[in-house]
Design an enzyme around this catalytic site. Sequence first.
Site, PDB file in Angstrom:
ATOM      1  N   SER A  16     -44.963 106.433 -29.052  1.00 30.14           N
ATOM      2  CA  SER A  16     -44.591 106.820 -30.416  1.00 30.14           C
ATOM      3  C   SER A  16     -45.810 107.348 -31.174  1.00 30.14           C
ATOM      4  N   PHE A  25     -45.113 111.147 -40.334  1.00 32.08           N
ATOM      5  CA  PHE A  25     -44.125 112.182 -40.629  1.00 32.08           C
ATOM      6  C   PHE A  25     -43.004 111.564 -41.440  1.00 32.08           C
ATOM      7  N   LEU A  46     -39.528 112.021 -43.016  1.00 38.21           N
ATOM      8  CA  LEU A  46     -38.268 112.745 -43.209  1.00 38.21           C
ATOM      9  C   LEU A  46     -37.186 111.773 -43.706  1.00 38.21           C
ATOM     10  N   ASN A  57     -37.565 118.648 -32.334  1.00 31.49           N
ATOM     11  CA  ASN A  57     -37.323 119.156 -30.978  1.00 31.49           C
ATOM     12  C   ASN A  57     -38.474 118.786 -30.050  1.00 31.49           C
ATOM     13  N   GLU A  75     -35.320 109.642 -34.012  1.00 30.00           N
ATOM     14  CA  GLU A  75     -35.288 111.031 -33.515  1.00 30.00           C
ATOM     15  C   GLU A  75     -33.856 111.495 -33.262  1.00 30.00           C
TER      16      GLU A  75
HETATM   17  P1  TGC Z   1     -27.490 122.059 -39.976  1.00 33.78           P
HETATM   18  O1  TGC Z   1     -26.792 122.654 -41.162  1.00 33.78           O
HETATM   19  O2  TGC Z   1     -26.802 122.029 -38.663  1.00 33.78           O
HETATM   20  O3  TGC Z   1     -28.910 122.799 -39.794  1.00 33.78           O
HETATM   21  C1  TGC Z   1     -29.750 123.128 -40.889  1.00 33.78           C
HETATM   22  C2  TGC Z   1     -30.682 124.230 -40.429  1.00 33.78           C
HETATM   23  O4  TGC Z   1     -31.528 123.724 -39.385  1.00 33.78           O
HETATM   24  C3  TGC Z   1     -31.265 124.469 -38.163  1.00 33.78           C
HETATM   25  N1  TGC Z   1     -31.307 123.481 -37.077  1.00 33.78           N
HETATM   26  C4  TGC Z   1     -32.301 123.436 -36.205  1.00 33.78           C
HETATM   27  N2  TGC Z   1     -33.372 124.220 -36.031  1.00 33.78           N
HETATM   28  C5  TGC Z   1     -34.207 123.912 -35.047  1.00 33.78           C
HETATM   29  N3  TGC Z   1     -34.012 122.850 -34.234  1.00 33.78           N
HETATM   30  C6  TGC Z   1     -32.958 122.034 -34.378  1.00 33.78           C
HETATM   31  N4  TGC Z   1     -32.807 120.966 -33.584  1.00 33.78           N
HETATM   32  C7  TGC Z   1     -32.036 122.308 -35.403  1.00 33.78           C
HETATM   33  N5  TGC Z   1     -30.892 121.730 -35.828  1.00 33.78           N
HETATM   34  C8  TGC Z   1     -30.461 122.457 -36.857  1.00 33.78           C
HETATM   35  C9  TGC Z   1     -29.922 125.103 -38.348  1.00 33.78           C
HETATM   36  O5  TGC Z   1     -29.775 126.257 -37.554  1.00 33.78           O
HETATM   37  C10 TGC Z   1     -29.957 125.435 -39.829  1.00 33.78           C
HETATM   38  O6  TGC Z   1     -30.813 126.552 -40.009  1.00 33.78           O
HETATM   39  P2  TGC Z   1     -30.508 127.647 -41.138  1.00 33.78           P
HETATM   40  O7  TGC Z   1     -31.593 128.664 -40.970  1.00 33.78           O
HETATM   41  O8  TGC Z   1     -29.133 128.139 -40.826  1.00 33.78           O
HETATM   42  O9  TGC Z   1     -30.584 126.896 -42.428  1.00 33.78           O
HETATM   43  O10 TGC Z   1     -27.971 120.603 -40.371  1.00 33.78           O
HETATM   44  P3  TGC Z   1     -27.109 119.351 -40.835  1.00 33.78           P
HETATM   45  O11 TGC Z   1     -27.638 118.942 -42.169  1.00 33.78           O
HETATM   46  O12 TGC Z   1     -25.643 119.621 -40.699  1.00 33.78           O
HETATM   47  O13 TGC Z   1     -27.541 118.233 -39.794  1.00 33.78           O
HETATM   48  C11 TGC Z   1     -27.179 118.305 -38.481  1.00 33.78           C
HETATM   49  C12 TGC Z   1     -27.712 117.075 -37.689  1.00 33.78           C
HETATM   50  C13 TGC Z   1     -26.889 115.841 -38.001  1.00 33.78           C
HETATM   51  C14 TGC Z   1     -27.598 117.380 -36.237  1.00 33.78           C
HETATM   52  C15 TGC Z   1     -29.189 116.814 -38.054  1.00 33.78           C
HETATM   53  O14 TGC Z   1     -29.349 116.546 -39.370  1.00 33.78           O
HETATM   54  C16 TGC Z   1     -29.881 115.744 -37.238  1.00 33.78           C
HETATM   55  O15 TGC Z   1     -30.430 116.035 -36.192  1.00 33.78           O
HETATM   56  N6  TGC Z   1     -29.915 114.457 -37.740  1.00 33.78           N
HETATM   57  C17 TGC Z   1     -30.720 113.417 -37.117  1.00 33.78           C
HETATM   58  C18 TGC Z   1     -31.912 113.124 -38.001  1.00 33.78           C
HETATM   59  C19 TGC Z   1     -33.126 112.791 -37.188  1.00 33.78           C
HETATM   60  O16 TGC Z   1     -33.257 113.051 -36.001  1.00 33.78           O
HETATM   61  N7  TGC Z   1     -34.128 112.206 -37.841  1.00 33.78           N
HETATM   62  C20 TGC Z   1     -35.364 111.924 -37.206  1.00 33.78           C
HETATM   63  C21 TGC Z   1     -36.412 111.475 -38.202  1.00 33.78           C
HETATM   64  S1  TGC Z   1     -38.056 111.461 -37.529  1.00 33.78           S
HETATM   65  C22 TGC Z   1     -38.104 110.197 -36.464  1.00 33.78           C
HETATM   66  O17 TGC Z   1     -37.168 109.529 -36.175  1.00 33.78           O
HETATM   67  C23 TGC Z   1     -39.431 109.964 -35.861  1.00 33.78           C
HETATM   68  S2  TGC Z   1     -39.517 108.619 -34.801  1.00 33.78           S
HETATM   69  C24 TGC Z   1     -40.972 109.038 -34.100  1.00 33.78           C
HETATM   70  C25 TGC Z   1     -41.508 108.043 -33.117  1.00 33.78           C
HETATM   71  O18 TGC Z   1     -41.932 106.926 -33.509  1.00 33.78           O
HETATM   72  O19 TGC Z   1     -41.605 108.412 -31.913  1.00 33.78           O
HETATM   73  P1  FAD Z   2     -27.662 106.003 -40.319  1.00 35.61           P
HETATM   74  O1  FAD Z   2     -27.843 107.465 -40.486  1.00 35.61           O
HETATM   75  O2  FAD Z   2     -27.296 105.199 -41.509  1.00 35.61           O
HETATM   76  O3  FAD Z   2     -26.598 105.747 -39.170  1.00 35.61           O
HETATM   77  C1  FAD Z   2     -25.996 104.469 -38.943  1.00 35.61           C
HETATM   78  C2  FAD Z   2     -24.982 104.624 -37.817  1.00 35.61           C
HETATM   79  O4  FAD Z   2     -23.981 105.577 -38.204  1.00 35.61           O
HETATM   80  C3  FAD Z   2     -25.605 105.178 -36.522  1.00 35.61           C
HETATM   81  O5  FAD Z   2     -25.001 104.554 -35.417  1.00 35.61           O
HETATM   82  C4  FAD Z   2     -25.250 106.664 -36.552  1.00 35.61           C
HETATM   83  O6  FAD Z   2     -25.162 107.224 -35.254  1.00 35.61           O
HETATM   84  C5  FAD Z   2     -23.885 106.630 -37.242  1.00 35.61           C
HETATM   85  N1  FAD Z   2     -23.567 107.896 -37.911  1.00 35.61           N
HETATM   86  C6  FAD Z   2     -24.248 108.483 -38.937  1.00 35.61           C
HETATM   87  N2  FAD Z   2     -23.692 109.654 -39.245  1.00 35.61           N
HETATM   88  C7  FAD Z   2     -22.638 109.844 -38.388  1.00 35.61           C
HETATM   89  C8  FAD Z   2     -21.694 110.864 -38.193  1.00 35.61           C
HETATM   90  N3  FAD Z   2     -21.695 111.988 -38.917  1.00 35.61           N
HETATM   91  N4  FAD Z   2     -20.765 110.702 -37.221  1.00 35.61           N
HETATM   92  C9  FAD Z   2     -20.758 109.587 -36.454  1.00 35.61           C
HETATM   93  N5  FAD Z   2     -21.642 108.580 -36.590  1.00 35.61           N
HETATM   94  C10 FAD Z   2     -22.575 108.700 -37.542  1.00 35.61           C
HETATM   95  N6  FAD Z   2     -37.981 108.592 -39.486  1.00 35.61           N
HETATM   96  C11 FAD Z   2     -38.960 109.462 -39.914  1.00 35.61           C
HETATM   97  O7  FAD Z   2     -38.707 110.358 -40.722  1.00 35.61           O
HETATM   98  N7  FAD Z   2     -40.231 109.359 -39.432  1.00 35.61           N
HETATM   99  C12 FAD Z   2     -40.600 108.412 -38.552  1.00 35.61           C
HETATM  100  O8  FAD Z   2     -41.766 108.367 -38.130  1.00 35.61           O
HETATM  101  C13 FAD Z   2     -39.613 107.460 -38.127  1.00 35.61           C
HETATM  102  N8  FAD Z   2     -39.963 106.442 -37.292  1.00 35.61           N
HETATM  103  C14 FAD Z   2     -39.049 105.474 -37.004  1.00 35.61           C
HETATM  104  C15 FAD Z   2     -39.453 104.327 -36.311  1.00 35.61           C
HETATM  105  C16 FAD Z   2     -38.544 103.313 -36.037  1.00 35.61           C
HETATM  106  C17 FAD Z   2     -39.009 102.080 -35.324  1.00 35.61           C
HETATM  107  C18 FAD Z   2     -37.195 103.452 -36.421  1.00 35.61           C
HETATM  108  C19 FAD Z   2     -36.191 102.381 -36.084  1.00 35.61           C
HETATM  109  C20 FAD Z   2     -36.787 104.578 -37.119  1.00 35.61           C
HETATM  110  C21 FAD Z   2     -37.706 105.585 -37.440  1.00 35.61           C
HETATM  111  N9  FAD Z   2     -37.343 106.689 -38.209  1.00 35.61           N
HETATM  112  C22 FAD Z   2     -38.294 107.607 -38.622  1.00 35.61           C
HETATM  113  C23 FAD Z   2     -35.998 106.788 -38.772  1.00 35.61           C
HETATM  114  C24 FAD Z   2     -34.940 107.233 -37.787  1.00 35.61           C
HETATM  115  O9  FAD Z   2     -35.063 108.595 -37.495  1.00 35.61           O
HETATM  116  C25 FAD Z   2     -33.572 106.900 -38.382  1.00 35.61           C
HETATM  117  O10 FAD Z   2     -33.444 105.502 -38.319  1.00 35.61           O
HETATM  118  C26 FAD Z   2     -32.432 107.584 -37.653  1.00 35.61           C
HETATM  119  O11 FAD Z   2     -32.468 108.981 -37.864  1.00 35.61           O
HETATM  120  C27 FAD Z   2     -31.057 107.039 -38.093  1.00 35.61           C
HETATM  121  O12 FAD Z   2     -30.965 106.936 -39.478  1.00 35.61           O
HETATM  122  P2  FAD Z   2     -30.469 105.550 -40.145  1.00 35.61           P
HETATM  123  O13 FAD Z   2     -31.244 104.446 -39.549  1.00 35.61           O
HETATM  124  O14 FAD Z   2     -30.514 105.740 -41.609  1.00 35.61           O
HETATM  125  O15 FAD Z   2     -28.977 105.366 -39.659  1.00 35.61           O
END
Ligand code: TGC
Ligand code: FAD
Length: 394
Positions: free
Chosen positions: A99, A137, A139, A249, A372
């Site tokens: 991570s 980071f 978000l 990504n 992620e």
């Molecule tokens: P949507 O309307 O589909 O897209 C908005 C704009 O973004 C573009 N796009 C992407 N571009 C590049 N790569 C991707 N993977 C992309 N996905 C979407 C899309 O084409 C559009 O562009 P434009 O130019 O048309 O505006 O977005 P949405 O709001 O409907 O959301 C779709 C969804 C649910 C798939 C997305 O929000 C999502 O992936 N949600 C998950 C959130 C997430 O992954 N959070 C991670 C936080 S960071 C983290 O967890 C770090 S942990 C690190 C560690 O400890 O290792």
């Molecule tokens: P929620 O979005 O509240 O989701 C709860 C449940 O509902 C999940 O099972 C989900 O799959 C489901 N759900 C949500 N929406 C839908 C839908 N449309 N349809 C069906 N099911 C749905 N974030 C950062 O920005 N930076 C970081 O560095 C980072 N590090 C992290 C480190 C750790 C240890 C953890 C646990 C999380 C970290 N995160 C980070 C946050 C992480 O990316 C979020 O926890 C993750 O994206 C899910 O968001 P949430 O926990 O708010 O769950």
Amino acid sequence: MTTTVQYNPPDYFLVDELLTEEHKIVRDSVREWVNREVKPVIEEYNQKHEVPIKLIKGLGEIGAFGPFIPQEYGGAGLDYISYGLIMQELERGDSGIRSAASVQTSLVMYPIYEFGSEEQKRKYLPKLATGEIIGCFGLTEPNHGSDPGSMTTRIYDKGDYYILNGAKMWITNATIADIAIVWAKDEKGIVRGLILEKGMPGFTQKETLNKWSLRASDTGELIFDEVKVPKSHLLPNIEGLKGPFMCLNSARYGIAWGAVGIAMECYDVALRYSLERYQFGKPIGAFQLQQKKLAEALTEITKAQLLCWRLGVLKNEGKCKHTHISMAKRNNVHMALTVARELRQVLGAMGITSDYPIMRHMMNLESVITYEGTHDIHLLITGHDITGIPAYRQ
Ligand code: TGC
Ligand code: FAD
């Protein structure tokens, strides 16, 4: 230096033959570092719920920060298969170590390299590459996880600076970070990226306590209360949600490989145990039910190894779509969690102790399957891709 760590990595389909000499040198050197530096101490850090700062800094020394960033900015200029193999080996050590490397590389160095000004690149990238400074980071917010597009963190244009208000939650490296890449909406509702520095007035970094997962990783909150951010700290070359998604990504790609590293180690540990542990006058590996667990684990690991290799080739050739990465992240993390759960049972009661790594990996994977993009969100990304209909929202 020789090591006493026993590890015979499974490679049933000779995937090693698909790698170049450079890939193998990179992988083996990280493997050796993990055996020497991480394995002997990581259980204790997890038990103590403590971040191994020395190891995180050490990642800079071994070139695990920014492996694919060009050398002129302090990176190693390696290809994406090398990057994946580094993540595979680090995650075998601990998901918290991977991570730290993922965040620094894909979520901090990558956006500065891809979206930053030349001045920002020169100022931050070389120091991030060596680990002299650590980044995070932001978000996710308290009320916006899977749906970051609804974020409420805001910037207001005040001439030559912005005022930033809001909060980010669940942020890896939150309290140890010297800089933070923070995503916020401007007055027009457009998502912009900013580089915050520790100590900016109004910027607070707070640890999240009492985790049962990623206990050797720093997780916390970033709180912004009227933070004055000079305009030179804005990432000038990106607007919109695709900015943070492009970073994701890269990190998700690394996780797809990292999860395989965990499963490979769980398999190796369980196989050895099954041949050494006797019950009913036989090694437990002689019983069909234990062989089933091991054989199924090896089959799934082999499929995931091949998926990673192909994903890496596509990424090297510029043909990799974010939907390929989602499928691989989802499949491989779920595979590793299933393998860990099944193979922990092979160890019986010993499997719940920190004498063996499987239970720790299993608990870490509960975070990895959540961050992620959750397991379910990645399924919906595939569903969107194949039907053309996004099912995330009504
Ligand atoms: P949507 O309307 O589909 O897209 C908005 C704009 O973004 C573009 N796009 C992407 N571009 C590049 N790569 C991707 N993977 C992309 N996905 C979407 C899309 O084409 C559009 O562009 P434009 O130019 O048309 O505006 O977005 P949405 O709001 O409907 O959301 C779709 C969804 C649910 C798939 C997305 O929000 C999502 O992936 N949600 C998950 C959130 C997430 O992954 N959070 C991670 C936080 S960071 C983290 O967890 C770090 S942990 C690190 C560690 O400890 O290792
Ligand atoms: P929620 O979005 O509240 O989701 C709860 C449940 O509902 C999940 O099972 C989900 O799959 C489901 N759900 C949500 N929406 C839908 C839908 N449309 N349809 C069906 N099911 C749905 N974030 C950062 O920005 N930076 C970081 O560095 C980072 N590090 C992290 C480190 C750790 C240890 C953890 C646990 C999380 C970290 N995160 C980070 C946050 C992480 O990316 C979020 O926890 C993750 O994206 C899910 O968001 P949430 O926990 O708010 O769950």
